[in-house]
Design a protein around this motif. Structure first.
Motif, mmCIF file in Angstrom:
data_model
loop_
_atom_site.group_PDB
_atom_site.id
_atom_site.type_symbol
_atom_site.label_atom_id
_atom_site.label_comp_id
_atom_site.label_asym_id
_atom_site.label_seq_id
_atom_site.Cartn_x
_atom_site.Cartn_y
_atom_site.Cartn_z
ATOM 1 N N THR A 77 0.608 -1.337 -0.006
ATOM 2 C CA THR A 77 0.176 0.002 0.002
ATOM 3 C C THR A 77 0.894 1.247 -0.161
ATOM 4 N N CYS A 78 1.455 1.565 1.172
ATOM 5 C CA CYS A 78 2.008 2.813 1.147
ATOM 6 C C CYS A 78 3.458 2.998 0.434
ATOM 7 N N VAL A 79 4.128 2.145 0.447
ATOM 8 C CA VAL A 79 5.402 2.100 -0.539
ATOM 9 C C VAL A 79 5.150 2.366 -2.130
ATOM 10 N N ALA A 80 4.190 1.185 -2.517
ATOM 11 C CA ALA A 80 3.715 1.204 -3.749
ATOM 12 C C ALA A 80 3.169 2.438 -4.246
ATOM 13 N N ARG A 81 2.421 3.210 -3.337
ATOM 14 C CA ARG A 81 1.765 4.397 -3.597
ATOM 15 C C ARG A 81 2.879 5.404 -3.884
ATOM 16 N N ASP A 82 3.573 5.457 -2.798
ATOM 17 C CA ASP A 82 4.675 6.500 -2.944
ATOM 18 C C ASP A 82 5.686 6.480 -4.077
ATOM 19 N N ILE A 83 6.090 5.409 -4.403
ATOM 20 C CA ILE A 83 6.756 5.088 -5.625
ATOM 21 C C ILE A 83 6.082 5.497 -6.860
ATOM 22 N N ARG A 84 4.564 5.199 -7.028
ATOM 23 C CA ARG A 84 4.069 5.662 -8.020
ATOM 24 C C ARG A 84 3.912 7.232 -8.136
ATOM 25 N N GLU A 85 3.883 7.845 -7.097
ATOM 26 C CA GLU A 85 3.811 9.199 -6.968
ATOM 27 C C GLU A 85 5.380 9.796 -6.937
ATOM 28 N N GLY A 86 6.266 9.065 -7.056
ATOM 29 C CA GLY A 86 7.638 9.597 -7.286
ATOM 30 C C GLY A 86 8.163 10.184 -6.067
ATOM 31 N N LYS A 87 7.850 9.545 -4.893
ATOM 32 C CA LYS A 87 8.265 9.755 -3.639
ATOM 33 C C LYS A 87 9.463 8.590 -3.442
ATOM 34 N N ASP A 88 10.717 8.914 -4.032
ATOM 35 C CA ASP A 88 11.571 7.920 -3.841
ATOM 36 C C ASP A 88 12.042 7.774 -2.342
ATOM 37 N N GLU A 89 11.998 8.837 -1.425
ATOM 38 C CA GLU A 89 12.554 8.782 -0.192
ATOM 39 C C GLU A 89 11.885 7.604 0.492
ATOM 40 N N THR A 90 10.741 7.056 0.165
ATOM 41 C CA THR A 90 10.244 6.088 0.694
ATOM 42 C C THR A 90 11.034 4.904 0.692
ATOM 43 N N ILE A 91 11.724 4.492 -0.075
ATOM 44 C CA ILE A 91 12.630 3.423 -0.649
ATOM 45 C C ILE A 91 13.812 3.426 0.639
ATOM 46 N N ASP A 92 14.407 4.718 0.998
ATOM 47 C CA ASP A 92 15.373 4.984 1.968
ATOM 48 C C ASP A 92 14.737 4.488 3.366
ATOM 49 N N GLU A 93 13.438 5.141 3.533
ATOM 50 C CA GLU A 93 12.875 4.680 4.763
ATOM 51 C C GLU A 93 12.678 3.188 4.970
ATOM 52 N N LEU A 94 12.192 2.302 3.961
ATOM 53 C CA LEU A 94 11.745 0.889 3.652
ATOM 54 C C LEU A 94 13.317 0.273 4.208
ATOM 55 N N VAL A 95 14.279 0.739 3.457
ATOM 56 C CA VAL A 95 15.407 0.033 3.685
ATOM 57 C C VAL A 95 15.877 0.057 4.917
ATOM 58 N N ALA A 96 15.681 1.716 5.732
ATOM 59 C CA ALA A 96 16.225 1.768 7.028
ATOM 60 C C ALA A 96 15.270 0.814 8.027
ATOM 61 N N THR A 97 14.247 0.855 7.659
ATOM 62 C CA THR A 97 13.062 -0.185 8.515
ATOM 63 C C THR A 97 13.502 -1.567 8.392
ATOM 64 N N LEU A 98 13.792 -2.064 7.345
ATOM 65 C CA LEU A 98 14.411 -3.447 7.125
ATOM 66 C C LEU A 98 15.645 -3.619 7.833
ATOM 67 N N GLN A 99 16.633 -2.754 7.838
ATOM 68 C CA GLN A 99 17.499 -2.805 8.512
ATOM 69 C C GLN A 99 17.581 -2.981 10.286
ATOM 70 N N LYS A 100 16.738 -2.202 10.683
ATOM 71 C CA LYS A 100 16.233 -2.154 12.059
ATOM 72 C C LYS A 100 15.417 -3.714 12.377
ATOM 73 N N LEU A 101 14.807 -3.993 11.481
ATOM 74 C CA LEU A 101 13.893 -5.430 11.788
ATOM 75 C C LEU A 101 15.026 -6.509 11.716
ATOM 76 N N MET A 102 15.901 -6.428 10.939
ATOM 77 C CA MET A 102 16.881 -7.528 10.818
ATOM 78 C C MET A 102 18.065 -7.612 11.725
ATOM 79 N N LYS A 103 18.018 -6.739 12.726
ATOM 80 C CA LYS A 103 19.114 -6.787 13.893
ATOM 81 C C LYS A 103 19.208 -7.977 14.604
#
Length: 103
Positions: A77-103
């Motif tokens: 939902t959120c990530v796909a929507r933001d990418i479609r809207e050209g909000k590439d910063e959402t990708i960086d946010e997702l990567v940071a979240t994944l890094q926190k989850l994978m500690k």
């Protein structure tokens, strides 16, 4: 538009979820809460360490399952929507979240 209540973690963004999704996620959290209360009871009753550790591992597995479900929904939902809207910063946010989850 209805006014949102302040989030206890001071979130700036909000996600609209269906009542069904919200109920499903909240039910998972309530089960986890019950597991935690069970562990507290075990501690109060001087339960055997190994038994407590097994229950703690079950809580970790339940939290991980919750995270996987919420993450999948977030990406769809959120990530796909933001990418479609050209909000590439959402990708960086997702990567940071994944890094926190994978500690």
């Amino acid at each position: 538009m209805s006014e949102k209540k302040a989030c206890p973690c001071c979130c700036e963004k909000h996600t609209a979820r269906s009542e069904e999704e919200k109920k499903k996620l909240i039910n998972r959290l309530k089960r986890i809460e019950g597991q935690i209360r069970g562990i507290i009871g075990m501690m109060e009753n001087d339960a055997y360490c190994n038994d407590i550790l097994v229950q703690s591992a079950a809580v970790n597995a339940a939290v991980n399952a919750f995270n996987k479900e919420l993450l999948a929904s977030h990406i769809r939902t959120c990530v796909a929507r933001d990418i479609r809207e050209g909000k590439d910063e959402t990708i960086d946010e997702l990567v940071a979240t994944l890094q926190k989850l994978m500690k």
